[in-house]
Scaffold this motif. Sequence first.
Motif, short mmCIF file in Angstrom:
data_model
loop_
_atom_site.label_atom_id
_atom_site.label_comp_id
_atom_site.label_asym_id
_atom_site.label_seq_id
_atom_site.Cartn_x
_atom_site.Cartn_y
_atom_site.Cartn_z
N LEU A 88 0.83 -1.21 0.00
CA LEU A 88 0.00 0.00 0.00
C LEU A 88 0.86 1.26 0.00
O LEU A 88 0.55 2.24 -0.68
CB LEU A 88 -0.93 0.01 1.21
CG LEU A 88 -2.09 -0.99 1.14
CD1 LEU A 88 -2.76 -1.14 2.49
CD2 LEU A 88 -3.11 -0.55 0.10
N ALA A 89 1.98 1.23 0.74
CA ALA A 89 2.86 2.39 0.76
C ALA A 89 3.46 2.62 -0.63
O ALA A 89 3.63 3.76 -1.07
CB ALA A 89 3.97 2.20 1.79
N PHE A 90 3.78 1.52 -1.32
CA PHE A 90 4.26 1.65 -2.69
C PHE A 90 3.22 2.35 -3.55
O PHE A 90 3.53 3.26 -4.32
CB PHE A 90 4.59 0.28 -3.26
CG PHE A 90 4.87 0.28 -4.74
CD1 PHE A 90 3.90 -0.13 -5.63
CD2 PHE A 90 6.08 0.72 -5.23
CE1 PHE A 90 4.14 -0.11 -7.00
CE2 PHE A 90 6.34 0.74 -6.59
CZ PHE A 90 5.36 0.32 -7.49
N VAL A 91 1.95 1.92 -3.42
CA VAL A 91 0.89 2.55 -4.21
C VAL A 91 0.80 4.04 -3.88
O VAL A 91 0.66 4.88 -4.78
CB VAL A 91 -0.46 1.85 -3.97
CG1 VAL A 91 -1.58 2.60 -4.66
CG2 VAL A 91 -0.39 0.41 -4.48
N VAL A 92 0.89 4.37 -2.59
CA VAL A 92 0.82 5.78 -2.20
C VAL A 92 1.93 6.57 -2.88
O VAL A 92 1.69 7.62 -3.49
CB VAL A 92 0.92 5.93 -0.66
CG1 VAL A 92 1.11 7.39 -0.28
CG2 VAL A 92 -0.31 5.38 0.02
N VAL A 135 -4.24 5.17 1.18
CA VAL A 135 -4.08 5.68 2.54
C VAL A 135 -5.16 5.11 3.45
O VAL A 135 -4.89 4.68 4.58
CB VAL A 135 -4.12 7.23 2.56
CG1 VAL A 135 -4.22 7.75 3.98
CG2 VAL A 135 -2.88 7.79 1.90
N LEU A 136 -6.40 5.06 2.93
CA LEU A 136 -7.47 4.44 3.71
C LEU A 136 -7.12 2.98 4.01
O LEU A 136 -7.33 2.48 5.12
CB LEU A 136 -8.79 4.51 2.94
CG LEU A 136 -9.55 5.83 3.04
CD1 LEU A 136 -10.74 5.84 2.10
CD2 LEU A 136 -10.00 6.04 4.48
N GLY A 137 -6.58 2.31 2.98
CA GLY A 137 -6.17 0.93 3.17
C GLY A 137 -5.14 0.79 4.28
O GLY A 137 -5.20 -0.13 5.11
N LEU A 138 -4.20 1.74 4.33
CA LEU A 138 -3.17 1.70 5.37
C LEU A 138 -3.80 1.88 6.76
O LEU A 138 -3.45 1.17 7.71
CB LEU A 138 -2.14 2.79 5.13
CG LEU A 138 -1.08 2.49 4.06
CD1 LEU A 138 -0.28 3.73 3.72
CD2 LEU A 138 -0.15 1.39 4.53
N LEU A 139 -4.73 2.83 6.85
CA LEU A 139 -5.37 3.06 8.16
C LEU A 139 -6.15 1.82 8.60
O LEU A 139 -6.10 1.43 9.77
CB LEU A 139 -6.30 4.28 8.08
CG LEU A 139 -5.59 5.63 7.98
CD1 LEU A 139 -6.59 6.74 7.69
CD2 LEU A 139 -4.83 5.93 9.25
N ILE A 140 -6.85 1.22 7.63
CA ILE A 140 -7.64 0.03 7.97
C ILE A 140 -6.71 -1.11 8.38
O ILE A 140 -6.97 -1.84 9.35
CB ILE A 140 -8.53 -0.38 6.78
CG1 ILE A 140 -9.59 0.69 6.55
CG2 ILE A 140 -9.17 -1.74 7.01
CD1 ILE A 140 -10.38 0.51 5.28
N THR A 141 -5.60 -1.26 7.65
CA THR A 141 -4.65 -2.32 8.00
C THR A 141 -4.12 -2.11 9.42
O THR A 141 -4.02 -3.06 10.20
CB THR A 141 -3.46 -2.32 7.02
OG1 THR A 141 -3.97 -2.40 5.69
CG2 THR A 141 -2.53 -3.49 7.28
#
Lengths: 125, 204, 435
Positions: free
Chosen positions: C377-381, C397-403
Amino acid sequence: MSDHAGPSILPAEMRSASLRGYIFGFAGSIVLTVAAYLLVIGHASTNGGLLPALVLLAMVQFAVQLVFFLHLNTRTQQRWRLHMLGAMVIVVLILVIGSLWIMGNLNARMTPAQKQQYMSAQGGL
Amino acid sequence: MSAAELAAGGHADARDIEVDAKAIFGFWVYLMTDCVLFAGLFATYAVLRDNTFGGPAGYQIFNMPEVLVETLVLLMSSFTYGLGVLAARGNREAQVLGWFAATFVLGLVFLSIEVPDFHSLVTQGNSWTRSGFLSAYFTLVGTHGLHITIGLLWMAVLVVRVRRTGLTRGNVRRLTLLSLFWHFLDLVWIFIFTIVYLMGAARV
Amino acid sequence: MKMPMFAWSVLCSMFLAMFAFPILTVTLALLFLDRAIGTHFFTAAGGGNVMMYVNLIWAWGHPEVYILVLPAFGIYSEVVATFSRKPLFGYASMVAALVAITILAFSVWVHHFFTMGAGADVNGFFGIMTMIIAVPTGVKIFNWLATMFRGRIELAAPMYWFMGFVGLFTIGGVAGVMLAMPAIDFQLHNGLFLVAHFHTMLVSGVLFGDFAGLIYWFPKVCGFRLNERLLKYSFWCWFIGFIVVLVPLYILGFMGATRRLDHYAASTGWQPLFIVSGLGSLIIAAGLGLLILQIGVSIRQRAATRDVDGDPWNGRTLEWTTTSPPPVYNFATIPVVHGRDPFWAAKQQGAAPSETRVFSDVHMPKNTPVGMFVGGLAFVVGFTLIWHIYWLTILAVLGLLITAAIRTTSTDDSEYTIPAAEVARLESARQVEFA
């Protein structure tokens, strides 16, 4: 891993938390904040001592909050928190003071032509 | 978690102490690196402070009484959080939730002063695109506000947790970590208050 | 003061990484804001200051090169001591040197832009600090040589890479001390001399060291040794090829050749040197090819090169007391260490391998996919921020928060226990295997 809640489940680092500590930290921070505020609002003439006074008040409040809110003291089991803070302060001082010195130096050493270009790009500082 | 279990208590075994100590130290180290991040933003602000490009300088746009209120609100929120920590030590779950709620509300009050202030600056044409000074101002103060927002999100999640599973050892560790984060934000604000607002208003 | 040198070097490197990378984060964030929402941090107009970018990026960039090289220094310390069959000379000064480099690394960054208009006081200060930081590195070189002195040297493949490193790195380092003087740097900045210097440091320092470490610890990780012959051929190609590449570049740099040009006027007469340097890169390519070939050959031969006793190099440190690969818990009982190189000491004293040991439960971390999700996800960001695909940035970023939120639901349950009886069973099976 045991998961009982008990009378002293607070992690060791927080054992020094106390009501008196929080009240003192809170009151102290307010006093220091308001003092700095009044110095700025109240001071009429250009006083050369204002900047050092503000810095000093900030430093003292920094220390007050570190001790009374963040429970940083030499008594705690983990002295390493203090060491890491010291390391961070050194890095921050080098970065901020170094950057100010370098950038100030660069700005001061512009040729008249560069200054002209910079000023027009600045829209007249 | 029943009152009986709570009363039975239990001494912390060595592993729990070790886990807590590691978590707290690790989080503290993260906070130190976040301080370096803010230092980068402060350095940038200090360098660009006078680059107003014909736009307003700090003393022309800062509402000092409002800033004082923001500061006092943040200080009070640190105090209420501390009272929450003390309540956790005394196993008083309802009080913990109460003090967290108070802290949350105070955090929202802080944002409800700061965000409209930013908004009005933008609508009057003094946004981050106006000058280097304003770019640095919005980014530094905005990053702090972003941290506050994340802290509030974390607080909300923790409140839900504590209500669901009670004051377990894990939850107490978590609220200890959040306390470090929340107080750290107050620390950073001291420097924003002094360097940005006070020095800006006094033009030193 | 008994920790292995590699552990010290990685500790210092990570300390640098922790405090330097936030500076990079800030710098890249500010650059992004300039590009995306029109701020004026580094713009020429609008009240920006372009030099602030240069200042900040190098405030990170200099610690970064020490982050790269310190682990390689640690590898060299392990390799040299092992293959000289001698304790590392001057352990305490080696640790002190690592710590000194770590602290000084934050105080030299202006040497990357001496020519950008600062005054003699600023340049002079950073020039002096740069010369000072060469001293602890020099201490390390001398200590490695002193370790070899009167040792019983075994030129195994990892040792080859050290031998290639020690001379080249010293030459590159001395070139660096030259560049540390602002007056000289004004002549040499952004020329091929600089390019030759930092490639010398990175290739002979970081790359050779990482090769040595990979070869040294490969048997421990995978259970079989790599093909020594092909590795040595590869080394010679790398070493000779790299010298053939570098020497012309140093000469060209002295003669004033600028970097980052794709064409130089024929009237300079430099073409023959460029051709020689280019030939060197072909020799390196052969070395790289041999390295890759060696992977396949080694895997095919692995039955013959199996590491049966966990100690393929007659090692000095505790990792060599485990099987290759080690059990999931590494050590069944935490070893008690009485001095440096404890395994070597035990071998000298003829310590009995089969003492009766008391096993207790081992707490192991559970596997988790969270790291992979965060990395992905950080790569995508990062990717979407650069290419202005902001809707995808927000999703990531939402994905990161959810993770993160999901991860917190499992932190109380992140370990499993291997019962003592199971540990005992695994250990006795291992003893049988060794016998």
